[in-house]
Design an enzyme around this catalytic site. Structure first.
Site, mmCIF file in Angstrom:
data_model
loop_
_atom_site.group_PDB
_atom_site.id
_atom_site.type_symbol
_atom_site.label_atom_id
_atom_site.label_comp_id
_atom_site.label_asym_id
_atom_site.label_seq_id
_atom_site.Cartn_x
_atom_site.Cartn_y
_atom_site.Cartn_z
ATOM 1 N N SER A 10 29.186 59.892 103.721
ATOM 2 C CA SER A 10 29.903 59.035 102.790
ATOM 3 C C SER A 10 30.170 59.716 101.471
ATOM 4 O O SER A 10 29.244 59.886 100.695
ATOM 5 C CB SER A 10 29.125 57.747 102.540
ATOM 6 O OG SER A 10 29.807 56.902 101.668
ATOM 7 N N CYS A 11 31.398 60.095 101.226
ATOM 8 C CA CYS A 11 31.921 60.360 99.877
ATOM 9 C C CYS A 11 31.512 61.682 99.226
ATOM 10 O O CYS A 11 30.423 62.204 99.445
ATOM 11 C CB CYS A 11 31.572 59.239 98.919
ATOM 12 S SG CYS A 11 32.022 57.602 99.469
ATOM 13 N N ASP A 12 32.421 62.158 98.395
ATOM 14 C CA ASP A 12 32.180 63.280 97.496
ATOM 15 C C ASP A 12 32.904 62.980 96.195
ATOM 16 O O ASP A 12 34.050 62.528 96.207
ATOM 17 C CB ASP A 12 32.716 64.589 98.085
ATOM 18 C CG ASP A 12 31.985 64.993 99.351
ATOM 19 O OD1 ASP A 12 30.946 65.655 99.238
ATOM 20 O OD2 ASP A 12 32.458 64.632 100.444
ATOM 21 N N GLU A 62 28.128 57.245 95.111
ATOM 22 C CA GLU A 62 27.776 57.844 96.394
ATOM 23 C C GLU A 62 26.576 57.122 96.990
ATOM 24 O O GLU A 62 25.693 56.662 96.265
ATOM 25 C CB GLU A 62 27.376 59.319 96.212
ATOM 26 C CG GLU A 62 28.367 60.170 95.471
ATOM 27 C CD GLU A 62 29.574 60.510 96.312
ATOM 28 O OE1 GLU A 62 29.419 60.595 97.542
ATOM 29 O OE2 GLU A 62 30.652 60.685 95.733
#
Length: 424
Positions: free
Chosen positions: A5-7, A93
């Site tokens: 999940s996500c950066d 995040e």
């Protein structure tokens, strides 16, 4: 649930050009989750004792909230990422560690993103808002819509025109790192080590009581609060390292277009594919010259490689973002009652984007035509935004409809592609 999940990224002078801070984030969520781009104006709340309904719980409202533009999963109150009228940007995040994640309903990390933006006019004030709310209400609850339970703690990257802050949490405990130059990124792991500018007052004592820190070595937040075997988190650590490499590769020459290329990078995993994929992206230009406007680009569609970054600038009387706003359903019915029915939340842009991709996926010629037209539109928009920053001239009457008009232009590309005939 695996930690996919996500950066989130930030670059500050001297790593950037023209004395600008550049913020960027990919929101990686379940493949079928729709993300909308929405605007909420500033509001003065005259009703003393007013309560605010967030995704799961109610909290005390404040006397004034700032105008915000948000990219958010359409089913919840908060946001994955966004900006406010004062040039504050926040992205969050999912992180996991030794401190147990609580499934009990409290504030989601995404609620905290929106609350920080609505209540703070600088990055550090946003940090204060988030940690105060974290202490008062806690964090927890399911972060997906439907039957699957997916809960996590949160880290945040908060930026304004002057500086950035990394805020990482483990339950109610937290540490914050101040970033004043160079580059920094966060992914799905605790990354603050010994460079701690601010912290929860009991953070070290708690780690010592749990046996995570001996009280003698220099305190390292990530080492103390992360899983014993962080090597198992290869996906997130891989993306974190790859993101750091990409930022440093362009250090000294980073522009908003550089940040977009990083978000579009598939070999690194930053532009994610699979059950979890990049459902929306954001890039912001935060000039250190306060006479210049901040410019925020959003896709509002999955896969930044096959999406258009569209600009948004805060001015009075912004037109509603109808083509990126999902149909409304009562949170009371769908979230509070834990309905397992998932309504159709696709907004007009999302629908046309998906229809066009279905057509071009098996037609290389159509795919090339569509992508060429998307990049042409993007380049025109980039030139216009660069002209605003270089010439210090803002046509307010045009800007009120900037994002909605860009969205309509993008939709027209998809509509044209659906009907275009190509040679056999």
């Amino acid at each position: 649930m695996e930690p996919f999940s996500c950066d989130t990224f930030v670059a500050l002078p001297p790593a950037t050009v023209d004395n600008r801070i550049i913020f960027g984030k990919n929101s990686d969520r379940l493949y079928d989750e729709v993300q909308e781009v929405v605007y909420f104006p500033a509001v003065v709340h005259d009703n003393l004792g007013e309560r605010l309904k967030c995704t799961y719980i109610e909290i005390d409202q404040v006397p004034e909230t700032y105008a915000v533009v948000l990219s958010r999963p359409a089913w919840l109150w908060g946001a994955e990422m966004g900006a406010n009228e004062h040039g504050v940007c926040i992205g969050n995040e999912a992180v996991w560690g030794r401190e147990e994640v609580c499934d009990e309903e409290a504030l989601l990390g995404m609620d905290l993103v929106r609350l920080g933006l609505e209540r703070a006019d600088t990055a550090e004030k946003a940090l204060n808002v988030i940690v105060d709310l974290l202490e008062k209400y806690g964090q927890g609850g399911n972060c997906t819509e439907g039957r699957m339970v997916f809960s996590y703690h949160n880290s945040f990257l908060i930026a304004d025109r002057n500086e950035a802050w990394i805020l990482e949490t483990a339950g109610k405990y937290w540490a914050a790192e101040k970033v004043q130059e160079g580059v920094r990124n966060i992914s799905n792991q605790l990354s603050i080590t010994t460079k701690i500018a601010r912290e929860h007052p009991d953070m070290r004592n708690y780690a010592k009581r749990k046996g995570w820190w001996d009280g003698k070595k220099e305190f390292d937040f990530a080492a103390a609060y992360s899983y014993l075997d962080t090597a198992k988190m290869m996906t997130s650590s891989g993306r974190y390292c790859e993101g750091y490499k990409l930022l440093n590769k362009h250090k000294g020459n980073i522009t908003f277009e550089t940040m977009m290329e990083i978000l579009r990078d598939k070999p690194s995993g930053i532009n994610m594919e699979g059950e979890f994929l990049t459902t929306a992206s954001m890039v912001s230009i935060l000039p250190q010259d306060s006479s210049l406007p901040c410019i925020h680009f959003f896709t509002g569609t999955p896969d930044p490689e096959r999406s258009v970054f569209k600009p948004f600038i805060f001015v009075p009387h912004i037109s509603q973002l109808l083509d990126t706003s999902s149909p409304t359903f009562e949170l009371e019915d769908l979230v509070k009652k834990k309905s397992h029915f998932k309504p159709d939340r696709r907004h007009p842009l999302y629908q046309k984007h998906q229809q066009a991709l279905e057509v071009v996926n098996n037609n290389e010629e159509k795919a090339k035509i569509m992508l060429d037209n998307m990049r042409k539109l993007e380049k025109e928009l980039f030139r216009e935004m660069e002209s605003i920053l270089q010439n210090k001239h803002l046509d307010v009457e045009k800007i009120v409809n900037l994002f909605p008009q860009c969205t309509k232009d993008e939709i027209q590309i998809y509509q044209s592609n659906l009907s275009v005939k190509v040679s056999s």
